[in-house]
Design a protein around this motif. Structure first.
Motif, mmCIF file in Angstrom:
data_model
loop_
_atom_site.group_PDB
_atom_site.id
_atom_site.type_symbol
_atom_site.label_atom_id
_atom_site.label_comp_id
_atom_site.label_asym_id
_atom_site.label_seq_id
_atom_site.Cartn_x
_atom_site.Cartn_y
_atom_site.Cartn_z
ATOM 1 N N GLU A 1 -4.525 13.520 22.541
ATOM 2 C CA GLU A 1 -3.365 14.336 22.912
ATOM 3 C C GLU A 1 -3.709 15.824 22.974
ATOM 4 O OE1 GLU A 1 1.149 15.310 21.232
ATOM 5 O OE2 GLU A 1 -0.121 13.842 20.218
ATOM 6 N N ARG A 2 -4.407 16.315 21.963
ATOM 7 C CA ARG A 2 -4.714 17.738 21.935
ATOM 8 C C ARG A 2 -5.571 18.142 23.128
ATOM 9 N NH1 ARG A 2 -8.640 21.204 20.351
ATOM 10 N NH2 ARG A 2 -7.952 23.239 19.578
ATOM 11 N N VAL B 1 -4.692 20.872 26.045
ATOM 12 C CA VAL B 1 -5.576 22.028 26.272
ATOM 13 C C VAL B 1 -6.032 22.072 27.730
ATOM 14 C CG1 VAL B 1 -7.851 22.984 25.734
ATOM 15 C CG2 VAL B 1 -6.344 22.244 23.878
ATOM 16 N N TRP C 1 -4.174 11.298 26.186
ATOM 17 C CA TRP C 1 -4.610 12.428 27.022
ATOM 18 C C TRP C 1 -3.745 12.512 28.278
ATOM 19 C CZ3 TRP C 1 -6.062 14.190 31.709
ATOM 20 C CH2 TRP C 1 -6.834 15.356 31.778
#
Length: 217
Positions: free
Chosen positions: A74-75, A79, A113
């Motif tokens: 996810e991060r 980003v 993602w």
């Protein structure tokens, strides 16, 4: 009747020479897909001067973000989306335009993602697109998992399919039927890279539905 637009994409910058090569060998593109980032030995990043050249020759720009080598977590997805938004703003890409994540078939890819990419762009001035191969690699399963868990993924993202690959053609000889391969779940597949790595010029050939073409920059 479905209206289709024909164009190309390239990792190389659009110069006068490359433009003339394409027009002379393939025809006048309606749009040109270009990468937002310079990555050594992979892609030259789009510049303000190039934006001007493309627009001056009557073409729209399909923007692609490829500054990542895996689509996991996810991060990382958030980003990547924020970096794509930053690049797009630097280049004056019009709000409402689609930014396409370049998810290659050999990338590790997961639902987290993809969800983060779509949600971050959906909550920005831009719109979420994904270039992907629905046949080979993990994208199909990851996308369908994400779409089942979050309706925004299914409803708001647009997929640019890399399959099938009948081969590059001129504009005049492009496929008459829009038949990109699709994920095994409901998805907005509005673009199709039907030919890769043309011999005459360093480009791929692309068909897209007019509803996507109208939203390009």
């Amino acid at each position: 009747m479905r209206i289709l637009n024909w164009g190309v994409d390239s990792a190389a910058a659009v110069t006068e020479d490359l433009y003339e090569c394409v027009v002379g060998n393939f025809g006048q593109p309606d749009f040109w897909g270009r990468y937002l980032s310079t990555i050594p030995n992979v892609s030259e990043g789009l510049t303000l001067e190039e934006v001007q050249l493309i627009h001056d020759r009557g073409m729209k720009i399909m923007t692609i973000y490829n500054n990542f080598s895996a689509a996991v977590g996810e991060r990382a997805g958030a980003v990547a989306a924020r970096n794509a938004i930053f690049k797009a703003r630097q280049l004056g890409i019009e709000e409402g335009s689609f930014l396409f994540a370049n998810v290659e078939r050999f990338f590790d890819t997961d639902a987290a993602w993809l969800t983060a990419w779509v949600e971050t762009l959906y909550n920005s001035p831009y719109r979420p697109g994904i270039y992907a191969d629905p046949d080979e690699g993990p994208f199909n399963a990851a996308f369908c998992e994400a779409a089942a868990a979050n309706p925004i993924v299914r409803q708001q993202s647009v997929i640019w399919s890399a399959e099938p690959e009948p081969g590059t053609t001129t504009k005049q000889n492009a496929p008459r039927q829009f038949t990109p391969n699709r994920p095994d779940c409901d998805a907005n597949v509005w673009a199709w890279q039907y030919g890769r790595d043309a011999d005459e010029c360093p480009i791929d050939t692309v068909l897209m539905e007019n509803r996507l073409y109208k939203e390009l920059f």
